[in-house]
Design a protein around this motif. Structure first.
Motif, PDB file in Angstrom:
ATOM      1  N   MET A  15      53.372  36.827  39.890  1.00  0.00           N
ATOM      2  CA  MET A  15      52.233  37.722  39.674  1.00  0.00           C
ATOM      3  C   MET A  15      52.351  38.527  38.390  1.00  0.00           C
ATOM      4  N   GLU A  16      53.591  38.787  37.954  1.00  0.00           N
ATOM      5  CA  GLU A  16      53.748  39.622  36.752  1.00  0.00           C
ATOM      6  C   GLU A  16      53.224  38.933  35.498  1.00  0.00           C
ATOM      7  N   HIS A  17      53.050  37.615  35.555  1.00  0.00           N
ATOM      8  CA  HIS A  17      52.532  36.869  34.401  1.00  0.00           C
ATOM      9  C   HIS A  17      51.029  36.636  34.487  1.00  0.00           C
ATOM     10  N   LEU A  18      50.398  37.220  35.480  1.00  0.00           N
ATOM     11  CA  LEU A  18      48.963  37.018  35.690  1.00  0.00           C
ATOM     12  C   LEU A  18      48.152  37.636  34.548  1.00  0.00           C
ATOM     13  N   LYS A  19      47.203  36.867  34.013  1.00  0.00           N
ATOM     14  CA  LYS A  19      46.369  37.361  32.917  1.00  0.00           C
ATOM     15  C   LYS A  19      45.250  38.280  33.407  1.00  0.00           C
ATOM     16  N   VAL A  20      44.900  38.142  34.683  1.00  0.00           N
ATOM     17  CA  VAL A  20      43.811  38.953  35.242  1.00  0.00           C
ATOM     18  C   VAL A  20      44.341  40.341  35.579  1.00  0.00           C
ATOM     19  N   THR A  21      43.838  41.364  34.901  1.00  0.00           N
ATOM     20  CA  THR A  21      44.282  42.729  35.171  1.00  0.00           C
ATOM     21  C   THR A  21      43.667  43.233  36.476  1.00  0.00           C
ATOM     22  N   PRO A  22      44.311  44.191  37.151  1.00  0.00           N
ATOM     23  CA  PRO A  22      43.707  44.767  38.363  1.00  0.00           C
ATOM     24  C   PRO A  22      42.306  45.316  38.112  1.00  0.00           C
ATOM     25  N   GLU A  23      42.091  45.890  36.937  1.00  0.00           N
ATOM     26  CA  GLU A  23      40.771  46.436  36.597  1.00  0.00           C
ATOM     27  C   GLU A  23      39.721  45.324  36.551  1.00  0.00           C
ATOM     28  N   ASN A  24      40.067  44.197  35.915  1.00  0.00           N
ATOM     29  CA  ASN A  24      39.124  43.086  35.826  1.00  0.00           C
ATOM     30  C   ASN A  24      38.892  42.427  37.178  1.00  0.00           C
ATOM     31  N   PHE A  25      39.945  42.371  37.998  1.00  0.00           N
ATOM     32  CA  PHE A  25      39.776  41.791  39.331  1.00  0.00           C
ATOM     33  C   PHE A  25      38.878  42.682  40.179  1.00  0.00           C
ATOM     34  N   ALA A  26      39.022  43.986  40.024  1.00  0.00           N
ATOM     35  CA  ALA A  26      38.170  44.933  40.752  1.00  0.00           C
ATOM     36  C   ALA A  26      36.709  44.760  40.327  1.00  0.00           C
ATOM     37  N   GLU A  27      36.483  44.583  39.032  1.00  0.00           N
ATOM     38  CA  GLU A  27      35.118  44.355  38.551  1.00  0.00           C
ATOM     39  C   GLU A  27      34.570  43.047  39.125  1.00  0.00           C
ATOM     40  N   PHE A  28      35.397  42.029  39.161  1.00  0.00           N
ATOM     41  CA  PHE A  28      35.028  40.732  39.727  1.00  0.00           C
ATOM     42  C   PHE A  28      34.570  40.889  41.181  1.00  0.00           C
ATOM     43  N   ILE A  29      35.336  41.630  41.972  1.00  0.00           N
ATOM     44  CA  ILE A  29      35.002  41.847  43.384  1.00  0.00           C
ATOM     45  C   ILE A  29      33.716  42.662  43.517  1.00  0.00           C
ATOM     46  N   ALA A  30      33.573  43.692  42.694  1.00  0.00           N
ATOM     47  CA  ALA A  30      32.378  44.539  42.749  1.00  0.00           C
ATOM     48  C   ALA A  30      31.120  43.744  42.426  1.00  0.00           C
ATOM     49  N   ARG A  31      31.208  42.840  41.471  1.00  0.00           N
ATOM     50  CA  ARG A  31      30.039  42.047  41.079  1.00  0.00           C
ATOM     51  C   ARG A  31      29.661  41.036  42.170  1.00  0.00           C
ATOM     52  N   ILE A  32      30.655  40.506  42.869  1.00  0.00           N
ATOM     53  CA  ILE A  32      30.357  39.620  44.002  1.00  0.00           C
ATOM     54  C   ILE A  32      29.686  40.425  45.112  1.00  0.00           C
ATOM     55  N   TYR A  33      30.274  41.569  45.432  1.00  0.00           N
ATOM     56  CA  TYR A  33      29.769  42.394  46.533  1.00  0.00           C
ATOM     57  C   TYR A  33      28.325  42.841  46.291  1.00  0.00           C
ATOM     58  N   HIS A  34      28.022  43.164  45.042  1.00  0.00           N
ATOM     59  CA  HIS A  34      26.675  43.624  44.701  1.00  0.00           C
ATOM     60  C   HIS A  34      25.755  42.478  44.295  1.00  0.00           C
ATOM     61  N   GLN A  35      26.197  41.239  44.620  1.00  0.00           N
ATOM     62  CA  GLN A  35      25.381  40.030  44.449  1.00  0.00           C
ATOM     63  C   GLN A  35      24.939  39.804  43.005  1.00  0.00           C
ATOM     64  N   GLU A  36      25.800  40.172  42.071  1.00  0.00           N
ATOM     65  CA  GLU A  36      25.502  39.901  40.663  1.00  0.00           C
ATOM     66  C   GLU A  36      25.915  38.490  40.281  1.00  0.00           C
ATOM     67  N   VAL A  37      26.800  37.888  41.074  1.00  0.00           N
ATOM     68  CA  VAL A  37      27.157  36.474  40.915  1.00  0.00           C
ATOM     69  C   VAL A  37      27.150  35.832  42.297  1.00  0.00           C
ATOM     70  N   SER A  38      26.815  34.551  42.354  1.00  0.00           N
ATOM     71  CA  SER A  38      26.803  33.827  43.626  1.00  0.00           C
ATOM     72  C   SER A  38      28.229  33.415  43.987  1.00  0.00           C
ATOM     73  N   SER A  39      28.416  32.897  45.190  1.00  0.00           N
ATOM     74  CA  SER A  39      29.743  32.459  45.610  1.00  0.00           C
ATOM     75  C   SER A  39      30.243  31.304  44.747  1.00  0.00           C
ATOM     76  N   SER A  40      29.333  30.385  44.383  1.00  0.00           N
ATOM     77  CA  SER A  40      29.734  29.274  43.513  1.00  0.00           C
ATOM     78  C   SER A  40      30.026  29.783  42.099  1.00  0.00           C
ATOM     79  N   GLY A  41      29.213  30.735  41.636  1.00  0.00           N
ATOM     80  CA  GLY A  41      29.467  31.325  40.319  1.00  0.00           C
ATOM     81  C   GLY A  41      30.779  32.081  40.289  1.00  0.00           C
ATOM     82  N   ALA A  42      31.145  32.679  41.413  1.00  0.00           N
ATOM     83  CA  ALA A  42      32.402  33.438  41.501  1.00  0.00           C
ATOM     84  C   ALA A  42      33.599  32.525  41.304  1.00  0.00           C
TER      85      ALA A  42
END
Length: 209
Positions: A95-122
């Motif tokens: 996990m320490e080599h992961l390029k996805v920052t916690p901040e970006n992952f949080a944004e990713f989750i927020a956009r899914i939750y608020h239906q800004e991207v579809s499940s396939s788009g996610a």
């Protein structure tokens, strides 16, 4: 007590804390406990989610939002992100080599939750984030992944689907409810997976009533 304060959190303590604090299923708690790096990353994401949910361009926080966001984050971490790590041949211990920052992952989750991207788009979005480390917003714009929820935009696609699929339309009107799901699928296909399926379904039901 001074020594106790310097001790690292033991697995049993983490299990109890995660279950009480985040109200997660037993399986999720176990995975986030056994895989310490994943659990640590999860908590950083949760901290960022609290900030994301307050942003003006997203919906105003509602009752239960935070609980649902946390559970969604845990689910995507344990299933989708873990899958990408294993496909790369590293696994959760890297996990320490992961390029996805916690901040970006949080944004990713927020956009899914608020239906800004579809499940396939996610799926496309997360893979691109995983490979490049780019911000979700930049990838959504670059790859045109924004989900269409505006009824006005979807009405044209719905009417085209109705005109092109007369048999399923007639079947639906005769009471075959499964035909509606087929028509929703055709709207998704016509919009390249960008249509909000719930909105598309509502428009179809209205147009066919």
């Amino acid at each position: 007590e001074e020594i106790r304060g310097k001790l690292v959190e033991l697995p049993g303590q983490r299990r109890k804390r995660f279950k009480k604090l985040y109200n997660l299923p037993e399986h999720d708690v176990e995975v986030l406990t056994v895989n310490k790096q994943l659990g640590d990353y999860f908590e950083k994401v949760v901290s960022e989610l609290k900030e994301w949910n307050k942003l003006v361009h997203l919906k105003r926080p509602a009752a239960g939002d935070e609980v649902k966001l946390v559970k969604l984050a845990a689910n995507y971490l344990i299933t989708e992100l873990a899958k990408l790590l294993y496909e790369r041949g590293t696994g959760l211990e890297e996990m320490e080599h992961l390029k996805v920052t916690p901040e970006n992952f949080a944004e990713f989750i927020a956009r899914i939750y608020h239906q800004e991207v579809s499940s396939s788009g996610a799926q496309v979005l997360l893979k691109e984030m995983f490979e490049t480390g780019e911000d979700p917003s930049a990838i959504i714009e670059k790859k045109d992944l924004a989900q269409v929820s505006d009824a006005g935009e979807l009405e044209l696609a719905v009417r085209e689907v109705i005109a092109e699929n007369q048999k399923p339309v007639e079947d639906y009107k005769k009471g075959k409810k499964e035909s509606l799901q087929f028509l929703v699928g055709q709207v998704m296909k016509k919009t390249r997976g960008k249509a909000n399926p719930q909105v598309a379904r509502g428009i179809l039901e209205r147009e066919l009533s």
